[in-house]
Design an enzyme around this catalytic site. Structure first.
Site, PDB file in Angstrom:
ATOM      1  N   GLU A 150       0.938  -1.253  -0.120  1.00 35.61           N
ATOM      2  CA  GLU A 150       0.131  -0.085   0.015  1.00 35.61           C
ATOM      3  C   GLU A 150       0.928   1.266   0.027  1.00 35.61           C
ATOM      4  OE1 GLU A 150      -3.044  -0.420   3.146  1.00 35.61           O
ATOM      5  OE2 GLU A 150      -3.481  -2.534   2.325  1.00 35.61           O
ATOM      6  N   GLU A 257      -5.846 -11.065  -1.671  1.00 39.20           N
ATOM      7  CA  GLU A 257      -6.606 -10.598  -0.263  1.00 39.20           C
ATOM      8  C   GLU A 257      -8.132 -10.813  -0.617  1.00 39.20           C
ATOM      9  OE1 GLU A 257      -5.322  -7.289   2.098  1.00 39.20           O
ATOM     10  OE2 GLU A 257      -3.333  -7.564   1.693  1.00 39.20           O
TER      11      GLU A 257
END
Ligand code: 9MR
Length: 355
Positions: A150, A257
């Site tokens: 991220e 994910e």
């Protein structure tokens, strides 16, 4: 009398868990590794959950146990015990262990942030030591790592500038992390991992610019992780477009994910709009189709040798992070709240092709 009842129920309990799971194993039906994130402590005590985990998955990602705040909670206090237990578990069950994650702004312990603010030069030295101790310790054991997680803004283009890593070391922190990890284990598969890159093309383009620059300059990146926390209304065409461009790099592609959300979650600050209060049969079937579409796109677009695998972010609606984090009631997983397979499970399973 009570004891007789108790023994009966205990025997029934053991019998139920010893029974074969009816559903086909995902790992056997898939032509690539399939995994789920796991929180080790509650998981190990939950026999039903671990039974399902062993049945379906051949890849293990720690939901939290391998993050920096767990490994280095205080200065000079590395905690390896939990990861060592995970290593034992995955070895015993013949599962690939995936390392999530080395550098993530959100998992950086407060002591690191404070020290970096006082002494900015220290952060690079710390990063190098941390990565090399960690990756070196599990060299040849952890198959691949989310090296940086991220690093781009939640929405739109550009780096996540408020991250302590960016604020202190500039954008170079990302390539340094890859270089340190590669030095410690040249065979480990090294990923850049992020969310919303399958839907936000501005964000995706920023990431691709970095990845292509890394490839030109031989920064040792080996994969792109699409977190893939998708919503029912994310168009397949956009997902297919981004997957195609990512696959064109020749790198490994991990759907790292996966879950499929119904309600409008707000990923910039939590919360969101609770559009649906109840899961209807129609919604169950629509979700099954979305899971099937995702598998089909992955298999058709990503060449076989680049398919690092598909990992769910938790595989049941009882434990899903979505409800805790966004304070919504949602049903994003392939198993339901009672740990029974949903149409989503069969959508996923039936879309798998081995060739
Ligand atoms: O699901 C994870 C939750 O249990 C942890 O408390 C949290 C903080 O470590 O991280 C969650 O997992 C995140 C993952 O590491 C990165 N992508 C977003 C995931 C959901 O927040």
């Amino acid at each position: 009398m009570n004891n007789i009842f108790l023994s009966f129920f205990l025997a029934l309990h053991v019998f139920c868990f010893a029974q074969e799971i009816q559903e086909s194993a995902l790992k056997e039906a898939a032509g690539f590794p399939v995994g789920s994130s796991i929180r080790f402590v509650p998981f190990m005590q939950d026999k039903e959950l671990s039974h399902l985990q062993k049945h379906h998955f051949d890849s293990y990602t720690a939901g939290s146990d391998m993050k920096m705040y767990q490994i280095a909670p205080r200065e000079n206090a590395y905690q390896w015990a939990r990861v060592d237990s995970i290593v034992d578990y995955t070895k015993a069950n013949n599962q690939r262990l995936f390392g999530h994650t080395l550098i993530w702004h959100s998992a950086t312990p407060t002591w690191v942030v404070k020290k970096a603010k006082k002494n900015p030069e220290w952060l690079d030295t710390f990063m190098k030591t941390y990565i090399q101790k960690y990756v070196g310790r599990y060299k040849g054991i952890v198959d691949g790592w989310d090296v940086v997680n991220e690093g781009f803004n939640t929405r739109g283009s550009g780096y996540r500038k408020e991250s302590i890593w960016y604020a202190t070391m500039g954008e170079e922190y990302i390539e340094k992390a890859f270089r340190y990890a590669h030095e410690a284990d040249p065979d480990a598969v090294l990923f850049y991992n992020d969310f919303n890159i399958e839907r936000d093309t501005l964000k995706f383009n920023s990431m691709m610019k970095m990845v292509e620059d890394f490839q030109r300059r031989d920064v040792p990146i080996s994969g792109i992780g699409f977190q893939m926390h998708i919503r029912m209304d994310i168009p397949n065409e956009v997902i297919a477009y981004t997957l195609q461009r990512a696959a064109d790099t020749g790198l490994q592609i991990h759907l790292s994910e996966v879950d499929v959300i119904f309600n409008t979650h707000d990923d910039s600050k939590g919360g969101g709009i609770q559009l649906y209060n109840k899961l209807t049969d129609e919604m169950r079937l629509a979700q099954a189709k979305k899971y099937a579409d995702l598998v089909q796109m992955y298999q058709e677009i990503v060449p076989k040798k680049q398919q690092y695998g598909i990992t769910f972010w938790g595989f049941n609606d009882r434990d899903t992070w979505i409800n805790r984090f966004f304070k919504l009631r949602d049903w994003p997983c392939i198993y339901d709240e009672e740990l029974n397979p949903k149409p989503a499970f069969y959508g996923f399973l039936n879309a798998l092709t081995v060739d």
